[in-house]
Write an enzyme that holds these catalytic residues in place. Sequence first.
Site, PDB file in Angstrom:
ATOM      1  N   HIS A  83      -6.930  43.370 -32.035  1.00 49.58           N
ATOM      2  CA  HIS A  83      -5.707  42.673 -32.459  1.00 49.58           C
ATOM      3  C   HIS A  83      -4.537  43.668 -32.516  1.00 49.58           C
ATOM      4  O   HIS A  83      -3.446  43.385 -32.014  1.00 49.58           O
ATOM      5  CB  HIS A  83      -5.938  42.003 -33.820  1.00 49.58           C
ATOM      6  CG  HIS A  83      -4.680  41.502 -34.468  1.00 49.58           C
ATOM      7  ND1 HIS A  83      -4.287  40.185 -34.401  1.00 49.58           N
ATOM      8  CD2 HIS A  83      -3.733  42.143 -35.188  1.00 49.58           C
ATOM      9  CE1 HIS A  83      -3.140  40.051 -35.052  1.00 49.58           C
ATOM     10  NE2 HIS A  83      -2.784  41.224 -35.545  1.00 49.58           N
ATOM     11  N   GLU A  84      -4.790  44.832 -33.102  1.00 43.20           N
ATOM     12  CA  GLU A  84      -3.726  45.848 -33.176  1.00 43.20           C
ATOM     13  C   GLU A  84      -3.318  46.316 -31.776  1.00 43.20           C
ATOM     14  O   GLU A  84      -2.137  46.534 -31.501  1.00 43.20           O
ATOM     15  CB  GLU A  84      -4.170  47.047 -34.020  1.00 43.20           C
ATOM     16  CG  GLU A  84      -4.448  46.714 -35.481  1.00 43.20           C
ATOM     17  CD  GLU A  84      -3.231  46.135 -36.182  1.00 43.20           C
ATOM     18  OE1 GLU A  84      -2.107  46.569 -35.858  1.00 43.20           O
ATOM     19  OE2 GLU A  84      -3.389  45.240 -37.035  1.00 43.20           O
ATOM     20  N   GLU A 114       1.810  37.659 -34.113  1.00 45.77           N
ATOM     21  CA  GLU A 114       0.438  37.668 -34.640  1.00 45.77           C
ATOM     22  C   GLU A 114      -0.476  36.770 -33.799  1.00 45.77           C
ATOM     23  O   GLU A 114      -1.610  37.139 -33.493  1.00 45.77           O
ATOM     24  CB  GLU A 114       0.412  37.225 -36.105  1.00 45.77           C
ATOM     25  CG  GLU A 114       1.114  38.181 -37.055  1.00 45.77           C
ATOM     26  CD  GLU A 114       0.619  39.613 -36.933  1.00 45.77           C
ATOM     27  OE1 GLU A 114      -0.586  39.834 -36.704  1.00 45.77           O
ATOM     28  OE2 GLU A 114       1.458  40.522 -37.029  1.00 45.77           O
ATOM     29  N   ASP A 117      -3.697  37.976 -31.694  1.00 43.14           N
ATOM     30  CA  ASP A 117      -5.000  37.330 -31.866  1.00 43.14           C
ATOM     31  C   ASP A 117      -5.579  36.908 -30.516  1.00 43.14           C
ATOM     32  O   ASP A 117      -6.763  37.117 -30.238  1.00 43.14           O
ATOM     33  CB  ASP A 117      -4.867  36.080 -32.755  1.00 43.14           C
ATOM     34  CG  ASP A 117      -4.830  36.421 -34.240  1.00 43.14           C
ATOM     35  OD1 ASP A 117      -5.072  37.597 -34.580  1.00 43.14           O
ATOM     36  OD2 ASP A 117      -4.567  35.509 -35.050  1.00 43.14           O
ATOM     37  N   HIS A 150      -0.852  44.089 -30.206  1.00 41.51           N
ATOM     38  CA  HIS A 150       0.551  44.315 -30.551  1.00 41.51           C
ATOM     39  C   HIS A 150       1.188  45.341 -29.610  1.00 41.51           C
ATOM     40  O   HIS A 150       2.349  45.240 -29.258  1.00 41.51           O
ATOM     41  CB  HIS A 150       0.681  44.821 -31.993  1.00 41.51           C
ATOM     42  CG  HIS A 150       0.536  43.729 -33.012  1.00 41.51           C
ATOM     43  ND1 HIS A 150       1.273  42.583 -32.978  1.00 41.51           N
ATOM     44  CD2 HIS A 150      -0.256  43.622 -34.111  1.00 41.51           C
ATOM     45  CE1 HIS A 150       0.940  41.810 -34.006  1.00 41.51           C
ATOM     46  NE2 HIS A 150       0.009  42.418 -34.703  1.00 41.51           N
TER      47      HIS A 150
HETATM   48 ZN   LIG Z   1      -0.993  41.805 -36.437  1.00 46.48          ZN
END
Ligand SMILES: [Zn+2]
Length: 422
Positions: free
Chosen positions: A280-281, A362, A366, A284
């Site tokens: 997930h990071e 976000e 995801d 980003h």
């Molecule tokens: Zn996040």
Amino acid sequence: MSPSLLLTLAFGAALLAGLGTRYWLATRQVRHVARHREAVPPAFAATVSLAAHQKAADYTLAKARLDLGETAFGAAVLLGWTLLGGLDTLNQALLEALGPGLWQQLALVGAFAVIGGALDLPFSLYRTFVIEERFGFNKMNLRLWLADLAKGTVLGAAIGLPIVALILWLMGAAGPVWWLWAWGTWMAFNLLLLVIYPTFIAPWFNKFQPLQDPQLAERVTALMKRCGFAAKGLFVMDGSRRSAHANAYFTGFGAAKRVVFYDTLLARLSPGEVDAVLAHELGHFRHRHIIQRIVGLFAFSGLGFALLGWLSTQVWFYTGLGVGPSLAGANDALALLLFMLVVPVFTFFISPLLATWSRRHEFQADAFAVAQTNGRDLGSALLKLYEDNASTLTPDPVFVAFYYSHPPAGERLARLGLEKAA
Ligand SMILES: [Zn+2]
């Protein structure tokens, strides 16, 4: 109507409208959470206990009430500084003691920061030692809290005073386009902070150790390779020293990037779940959210400096906010402080836009994590993190739209298509 009176009225109106909006939102949130406290939402009935659900509700309510108190207090302090003459009095006292000049201006900013910081302390103490303590999150004692405060103050002075002095000097010496120079300085300073934070600042507050678990390290390295990422190292941070809340993050820039896991996160998640959170990071980064955020921040601060460049030359900007500018000497520190105090009153109304932007990021991160790892792992990791942080499953939708930087658990799991299966 004079521009000065117009500013006073606009400031007062925005402050009242902001307070009203915050109060209305908090009331909605409190009612919504309290109304859903008695039962776990059906989608989570199999995975979340009633006790955990009620703890999250009570924690959310306690925080919302403290926020309201803090908001009201903050508005009173803001009025005290501006229309009631606090900043003016402080400025006059320092002028008498030090005479005009850069030192007086620096002293004004310093004194303002110290007084403002001191006024915030009771709330910080209450948050840590009453609310976080009551819900079992606080791991700090007063000694560590005081040590943090001392370190933060020293660091703030060591880093903050030189940059403020430089900006004040530019305001006085660089002519009408000083704000362009100040903006450039501000950006350079922020980039420098990003570079030195992981290696010089963060270790002052926490211990960072290389990730010991060879299996997990191998797994994480494979994931990063698969996603085309290079990082200088994998570190575990002793987050449990201060709080039971769990987290993981990337820090640093370019090749100096490092991955930091809170020890609390590793203690709680399975290797597959850690992988999913890390993916997930990485999402980003892959979607360039970090860069977008920095560019957005720089554009915003550019607008701010340009506006300040103009406002600082207008007498009504000072008189409309309760300050008498010196007609002979420099008012740069006054202008800077007034600007920082008053601008948030107006920009509060764009917070839903920023929050929406953040929530969209976000969801994208995801989706990236699901593509790279396993949706089921991500779903169970998110659920554990929401539960460990006592995030309510039933927030008020309008409150969410206005404030939430991360979507609530229900929406996130629904997007993963796992709401029923989780
Ligand atoms: Zn996040």
